[in-house]
Design an enzyme around this catalytic site. Sequence first.
Site: not given
Lengths: 468, 468
Positions: A136, A81, A307, A37-38, A234, A159, A286-287, A77, A134
């Site tokens: 989301h 996803r 991001k 994540d991130d 994240h 998150s 994810d990004n 995010c 996660k």
Amino acid sequence: MKHIIQTIAIASVALIAAGRADAATPSRPNIVVILADDLGYGDLACYGHPSIRTPNLDRMAADGMRFTDFYVAAEVCTPSRAALMTGRLPIRSGMCGDKRRVLFPNSTGGLPATELTIARMLKECGYATGCVGKWHLGHHPQFLPTSHGFDSYFGIPYSNDMDRDTSVGPKGRAAFWAPKSEYWKPPFMRDAVVLERGPDQTQLTPRYTAEALKFIRAHKAKPFFLYFAHNFPHVPLFASEKFHGKSRRGLYGDVVEELDWSVGQVLDTLRAEGLAENTLVFFTSDNGPWLTFETHGGSAGPLRDGKGSTWEGGMREPGIAWWPGRIKPGVINHELASSLDLLPTFAALAGATLPRNLLLDGVDMSPLLFGTGPGKRDTMFYYRGTQLFAVRKGSFKAHFITRSGYDKEPPAPHDPPLLFDLGSDPGERFDVAKDHPGVLADIAKEVERHRATVTPVPSQLEEAVKQN
Amino acid sequence: MKHIIQTIAIASVALIAAGRADAATPSRPNIVVILADDLGYGDLACYGHPSIRTPNLDRMAADGMRFTDFYVAAEVCTPSRAALMTGRLPIRSGMCGDKRRVLFPNSTGGLPATELTIARMLKECGYATGCVGKWHLGHHPQFLPTSHGFDSYFGIPYSNDMDRDTSVGPKGRAAFWAPKSEYWKPPFMRDAVVLERGPDQTQLTPRYTAEALKFIRAHKAKPFFLYFAHNFPHVPLFASEKFHGKSRRGLYGDVVEELDWSVGQVLDTLRAEGLAENTLVFFTSDNGPWLTFETHGGSAGPLRDGKGSTWEGGMREPGIAWWPGRIKPGVINHELASSLDLLPTFAALAGATLPRNLLLDGVDMSPLLFGTGPGKRDTMFYYRGTQLFAVRKGSFKAHFITRSGYDKEPPAPHDPPLLFDLGSDPGERFDVAKDHPGVLADIAKEVERHRATVTPVPSQLEEAVKQN
């Protein structure tokens, strides 16, 4: 934009699982997707980070295939996803928004039941399906993993910076710099049940990892699909004692090094259980990195921005595929590929026949993975919310609108579009629009063709429960 | 500053070559240094470049040791090469300047004969010594490789953009964008004799490579030292037909991919000749990427700025060490190391006893290479010309003066100094001076100790033949 909350019903997608009866035949590989994540393009040692140690991911790349041009389908995010899980751009499922760009705890929407997920597709093919981490894509019951084809779920449904308990700790961003887990109170769930509020986030990665390993060991008898989506790196950042304070890259590095450990645990377990040669593992994020969080955000390496932006740093990600015996070791793949391609690829591997009416944005990337032919993708669409900001075709990328991930910078429209050759200029520094009028015309046609396939749907993100 | 041209004489350095008589014993390894010119930290695939393919260097790193914190001692060519060849900061040899920062064709100076070079040290130990490629430590007879301990020399004695023939081609920078070899007329030498003026630069890398392989094959019987210093990817860029137009990174990528091929040729030849397990090969570059040349300049990856700057991008370089059977494969080494350390390391490997009065800035890095102990270096001095701009100690770097490699930006003095933690902030974005007063005080003491060791010497670079 006004939205109507759709009545959610389990859609009757005409999913035909070819050979469903022989689901346990060894020709159907296990599939594991590990999602960070991130995490930025430049945050792994094998992608050039100078001070973060990621020996397990480096080894995964050395034993497998490392993509240099792997994209996610959104710069934040929730839409990213949704795209990964459906093989479709978020604009088609409504999993994007321009005011509210991800789902929040007070959101009422989620991934519509009409969407086919990787999990449901593989479950129909006889796979055991598990989601750890996660989600989301909606935290109301009808949107949870267990309503979208997963047999089981274990994790925080959004998150880890959400549900801030403002009664404790410093105000605002200060809470992130020396974070304590009690500042945040997100739900921690098993299947559709909330086990706790405000789990100890220093234990998150070890707990997720233990659950993932348990899932793998429990499902050796039939093919399985494990979607292992970490909450980190994240912010707020937390590492367990074993990793806290150990990296040269500060807390961010500690957290990434613990993720790397977790990946190693998964691969080691697959090997130890004799499953490695029948399991495809794909790692990505994810990004891009959340640069506004300074040293608590990651690095896009040589790429621009992060991001929240449709510059490369926001949407190009590490992508590593591993399957001993099937994927040739040590290959660096420069072809265009995307998280959108995972669903069609897994469909091909599992022998799933997709519904005829399903409009996919992904393509089967098996030829790239197994070296059996050229890639089928030559275009990538970069959306920010519901707006098409940029298009890549081949080596060229045209920007119609640019906007930094740094929130305060306003969007800048470009007419004529900016044009960059990502091959010779991966950092998007030198506009070459004047030298390539034909390329811009060609991309304009792609956009026209693409837009003709997009039907407006209500956003699942904008609607929220009113709060006092 | 006024300078006196030193009377050059072969200095009587008291070099004692321990065990000189048994120079051919297998315990003395062959040593190969491969040096690129203006290659950036981020330009190799194994350092994260997205579009340049460097399979041979990636393999060299996978089979050897890849350094993340390897530094050269200057941000431009001549002083960096002088430091590598002598193990001493250029401020000690006079091989730096503030007006003229490298040697030019009309320069009259060069590396003083009083300086001990790696070549002379190893020659005294019984090594065959060969120099192939760019020298740039003086092109007058007394300064040439063959006057500095090399048995042979083959190459262009300075940069490939020098001796521009202004009677042909476009004016100014335009000549670089579609360069033709006849625009430049540098000398091409064998030993101390000029063979040609204006060699076909598209053939430079293949010719150098052929010469390097010939040298290796000719000196199998006794230990050898090969200093193989490419002229590329310094502008103007030229690749041979086999590589021209083949990379995704444009002409710059073509050139780097040809360098990578050349490295592969060297390693393959060492293997084929049965020499691999008795040969240490070290690859690096002289300074960071020349960013003002846009896509014809390289990339510092996540590091700040490039050539000409004491920001990390100017002086941190790829560093790869290879010695099958002696260096553990696949290690990423995060310790501080420098081109200054090559001479003392090679001295240790060859059993050379260094003169007692020799003030070295390098330390023996064998413990790092062979995993036998911690590194001996914890400090790095960043000079620009004769001025100390910055100091790294451990993970921290203090800047007293900063200046971009983009020529037009003026220098900025900093009092108090800027302070960056390169571990958590490799891109030097977040000044943490306020949080670490003790670190600044500690670095100030290092500077004081260092300055006490520096005696002013005349610059070898400032003096030039007057031109009309």
